[in-house]
Design a protein around this motif. Structure first.
Motif: not given
Length: 396
Positions: A214, A216-222, A224, A226
């Motif tokens: 969760y 990994k996905n949220r930090t990348r998508e929201r 930008g 890593k």
């Protein structure tokens, strides 16, 4: 000169990454050992006693897996000091490190105006008695300790505000030796003001694979950004909790005592949710569902035992807006004789012994290993354990 500095920084980063990897691996083994002992204990009391005896013999004869931290200086940064999960877990880590001879320093980044200073004083006293040094978060001592420390553990995403707010120009020197222990899953924690330095720390430690994915996905998508190298460490079971779970006499005594204090009879049906009361932890859903159940029982004229609900994790002193909403709902629906609020406590075993059904938020359960789930069920002869959430509806 520039190349030499870059090479030196790279070597330092690798050094701290290896140290954190070693700490993560050994913590995992430690948690797993005690967790497995607790899980096997569900089979029989004799087997449980044998496991405890075996654990004692192993710990006394074999080397401590955290022994490599002896004489190391560790700085623990907590966003708050309270009777909630994050700070208490960090305190347990502090005591484990002190047990192997590490020098441990604790700082609390924020102390809200409405904080329970009695609780803070008590917890700080407990740490001081165990050899943990406690410094002011914004003091020069805290900054000096961060610069000299062999390891810095940031506890929860919110603790990230301390990096920029206190260390300022020294942040870059500290980041390569930071292990960031993250517990949160709610959306409002995904803010750059909290986690903008997250990609540059040596590693992140998270309680479950679900939460790690969760983040990994949220930090990348929201945001930008890593995530750094991320390690999953499942939380084990409390040895004290398991001892009570296997002691039928202790369970009966605790059950009678708690029910008497709540005004609940032995044959009444008692539901509970155990977590610090705050928005997103599910207490509102729990109360609404409980009220609907009462309404349904009355509407269908079903013959069932008297039903009660207990919310363990209240804060009588703070009386947050969210808790006020919960209490107002109880008064509005006139179910105050059926709903019981219990203040935050370090001792949950009596309430697990007293209740019939434990209801848990699915987000919280994502950080709970199957071992922990099974050990909780050891408390119940007729086990009922409900997990609820947007996508999860399971019954054990």
């Amino acid at each position: 000169m520039g190349r030499q500095a870059t090479a030196w920084n790279t070597m330092q980063k690798k050094r701290w990454t290896l140290m954190i990897l070693a700490l993560f691996t050994l913590l995992t083994l430690t948690f797993f050992f005690f967790t497995r002992s607790a899980f096997n204990s569900c089979n029989s009391t004799d087997h449980f006693q044998a496991q405890i005896q075996s654990a004692s013999q192993t710990s006394s004869s074999g080397p401590n897996p955290l022994g490599f931290m002896k004489s190391k200086l560790v700085l623990l940064v907590s966003h708050e000091l309270s009777l909630s999960g994050g700070p208490l877990l960090l305190m347990e880590l502090a005591f484990l490190l002190r047990g192997v001879g590490a020098e441990v320093v604790w700082i609390t980044n924020q102390k809200p105006a409405q904080a329970d200073y009695g609780v803070i004083y008590s917890l700080e006293r407990k740490m001081l008695d165990r050899g943990v040094q406690v410094f002011s978060a914004k003091s020069q001592k805290a900054i000096d300790t961060a610069m000299k420390a062999d390891l810095v553990v940031l506890n929860t995403a919110v603790a990230g505000k301390w990096l920029e707010g206190v260390l300022k120009e020294n942040v870059k020197q500290v980041l390569p030796k930071v292990l960031w222990w993250i517990h949160e899953m709610r959306g409002h924690y995904f803010k750059l003001e909290y986690v903008k330095h997250l990609p540059f720390v040596a590693g992140a430690m998270i309680d479950s694979h679900t939460t790690a994915e969760y983040w990994k996905n949220r930090t990348r998508e929201r945001l930008g950004i890593k995530m750094p190298e991320t390690y999953v460490v499942h939380l084990g079971n409390s040895k004290d909790l398991m001892e009570v779970a296997e002691d039928s006499v202790a369970k009966r005594v605790l059950r009678e005592h708690v029910r008497e204090s709540l005004g609940v009879r032995d044959d009444d049906l008692l539901f509970a949710i155990i977590n610090s009361v705050s928005r997103g932890k599910g207490q509102d859903l729990f109360l609404h569902s409980f009220y609907e159940s009462l309404h349904l029982i009355q509407e269908k004229k079903q013959q069932v035992p008297s039903v009660h609900a207990v919310i363990v994790g209240s804060d009588m002193n703070a009386q947050t807006k969210f808790e006020t909403e919960l209490r107002n709902f109880v008064l509005e629906k006139k179910i105050q004789d059926r709903v019981h609020f219990v203040n935050k406590t370090l001792t949950v075993a009596p309430y697990l012994a007293a209740i019939d059904v434990l209801v848990q938020n699915s987000q919280v359960c994502s950080a709970t290993s199957e071992f922990s789930l099974e050990s909780t069920l050891c408390f119940y002869q007729c086990s009922c354990y409900f997990i609820f959430g947007k996508r999860t509806k399971r019954r054990y």
